[in-house]
Design a protein around this motif. Structure first.
Motif, PDB file in Angstrom:
ATOM      1  N   TYR A 145      28.459   9.165 -17.193  1.00  0.00           N
ATOM      2  CA  TYR A 145      29.192   9.931 -16.189  1.00  0.00           C
ATOM      3  C   TYR A 145      30.687   9.685 -16.381  1.00  0.00           C
ATOM      4  O   TYR A 145      31.143   8.549 -16.450  1.00  0.00           O
ATOM      5  N   ILE A 146      31.449  10.767 -16.462  1.00  0.00           N
ATOM      6  CA  ILE A 146      32.898  10.701 -16.629  1.00  0.00           C
ATOM      7  C   ILE A 146      33.555  11.189 -15.352  1.00  0.00           C
ATOM      8  O   ILE A 146      33.374  12.346 -14.966  1.00  0.00           O
ATOM      9  N   LYS A 147      34.303  10.315 -14.706  1.00  0.00           N
ATOM     10  CA  LYS A 147      35.034  10.699 -13.505  1.00  0.00           C
ATOM     11  C   LYS A 147      36.364  11.306 -13.941  1.00  0.00           C
ATOM     12  O   LYS A 147      37.127  10.664 -14.661  1.00  0.00           O
ATOM     13  N   VAL A 148      36.602  12.536 -13.538  1.00  0.00           N
ATOM     14  CA  VAL A 148      37.893  13.172 -13.823  1.00  0.00           C
ATOM     15  C   VAL A 148      38.581  13.473 -12.505  1.00  0.00           C
ATOM     16  O   VAL A 148      37.937  13.644 -11.473  1.00  0.00           O
ATOM     17  N   GLU A 149      39.879  13.512 -12.557  1.00  0.00           N
ATOM     18  CA  GLU A 149      40.675  13.770 -11.369  1.00  0.00           C
ATOM     19  C   GLU A 149      40.677  15.263 -11.047  1.00  0.00           C
ATOM     20  O   GLU A 149      40.371  16.101 -11.889  1.00  0.00           O
ATOM     21  N   SER A 150      41.054  15.571  -9.832  1.00  0.00           N
ATOM     22  CA  SER A 150      41.187  16.957  -9.413  1.00  0.00           C
ATOM     23  C   SER A 150      42.129  17.682 -10.365  1.00  0.00           C
ATOM     24  O   SER A 150      43.162  17.144 -10.758  1.00  0.00           O
ATOM     25  N   GLY A 151      41.759  18.877 -10.769  1.00  0.00           N
ATOM     26  CA  GLY A 151      42.596  19.656 -11.677  1.00  0.00           C
ATOM     27  C   GLY A 151      42.371  19.353 -13.143  1.00  0.00           C
ATOM     28  O   GLY A 151      43.141  19.770 -13.992  1.00  0.00           O
ATOM     29  N   GLN A 152      41.288  18.632 -13.473  1.00  0.00           N
ATOM     30  CA  GLN A 152      40.982  18.304 -14.861  1.00  0.00           C
ATOM     31  C   GLN A 152      39.528  18.667 -15.158  1.00  0.00           C
ATOM     32  O   GLN A 152      38.737  18.888 -14.256  1.00  0.00           O
ATOM     33  N   SER A 153      39.194  18.707 -16.439  1.00  0.00           N
ATOM     34  CA  SER A 153      37.807  18.882 -16.846  1.00  0.00           C
ATOM     35  C   SER A 153      37.557  17.980 -18.044  1.00  0.00           C
ATOM     36  O   SER A 153      38.487  17.377 -18.584  1.00  0.00           O
TER      37      SER A 153
END
Length: 190
Positions: free
Chosen positions: A154-162
Motif C-alpha cells: 500500500y502506497i500512501k500518497v498525498e492529496s493531489g497526487q497519484s
C-alpha cells in the motif's frame, strides 16, 4: 493515439471518480465504454458523492444518474479490442468484485499488461483478482489493509497526487483526479 477503454461500473460508485474520467478521457481522444453487469447501454447506475467534512471518514450523499454506453455481456467477448481498464471508486467495487465475470475481465487486463486506472475503493477489484501480489498500489486509506493482505504494498500518497507502478495508476480519492488522469493518459499513449 486514441485508445478504447473499458470502465467497470456499479450502483453507488463515486460521482466525481466516474463522471470526470469518463468525460476527460474522451476529451483526450479516447473512446470510453461504460458497462455494468445486469444492465444494458442506455440504462443508468446511481452514483454517490463522497465528501470530506471533518469526520473520521467521508460522508455519502446520493449523486447523479450515470448513463451506460455499453453492454456488459458483449464486452466479455471483445476484451482483446480494449486497450485499458478504468475502475472508479465508491461503494461499487465492494460488490462488483464478487462477480466472476468482473474478475475475468480484470485478469485479462492484468495478464496482458494493459493500462489500468483505479481510484479510491477501485483497487478492491484488483485485490479480488489476485492482481496486487508484489505490486505497489494506492487506495483510499481504509482499503490499504486489503492491498497489504493481498501481498501488495500500500502506497500512501498525498492529496493531489497519484501513484504509477508498471501498468497500474492508482490514487486515494477524487482530490487526486488531475494527476491520476494525466498519468493514465501517459501510460495509454506510450
Amino acid at each position: 493515439m486514441s485508445k478504447k477503454l473499458l470502465m467497470l461500473c456499479g450502483d453507488f460508485m463515486e460521482d466525481y471518480e466516474t463522471m470526470v474520467p469518463f468525460v476527460a478521457l474522451q476529451c483526450l481522444g479516447h473512446k470510453v465504454i461504460a458497462v455494468c453487469k445486469g444492465k444494458k447501454s442506455g440504462e443508468t447506475v446511481k452514483t454517490s458523492v463522497h465528501d470530506f467534512e471533518g469526520q473520521q471518514t467521508y460522508s455519502e450523499k446520493v449523486g447523479h444518474n450515470f448513463w451506460l454506453n455499453g453492454n456488459f455481456n458483449e464486452v466479455l467477448n471483445e476484451l482483446d479490442s480494449f486497450d485499458g481498464l478504468v475502475i472508479p471508486g465508491g461503494r461499487a467495487p465492494e460488490y462488483i468484485r464478487l462477480e466472476k465475470e468482473v474478475i475475468t475481465i480484470t485478469k485479462h487486463f492484468l495478464e496482458n499488461n494493459k493500462p489500468i486506472a483505479v481510484i479510491c475503493h477501485g483497487p478492491l477489484v484488483l485485490v479480488a483478482a489476485g492482481g496486487l501480489k508484489g505490486r505497489e498500489c494506492s487506495a483510499y486509506p481504509a482499503c490499504g489493509p486489503d492491498v497489504t493482505l493481498s501481498g501488495g504494498k500500500y502506497i500512501k500518497v498525498e492529496s493531489g497526487q497519484s501513484h504509477v507502478e508498471g501498468n497500474i495508476v492508482s490514487a486515494p480519492d477524487w482530490t487526486c483526479m488531475v494527476p491520476w488522469i494525466q498519468n493514465y493518459h501517459k501510460l495509454l499513449t506510450k
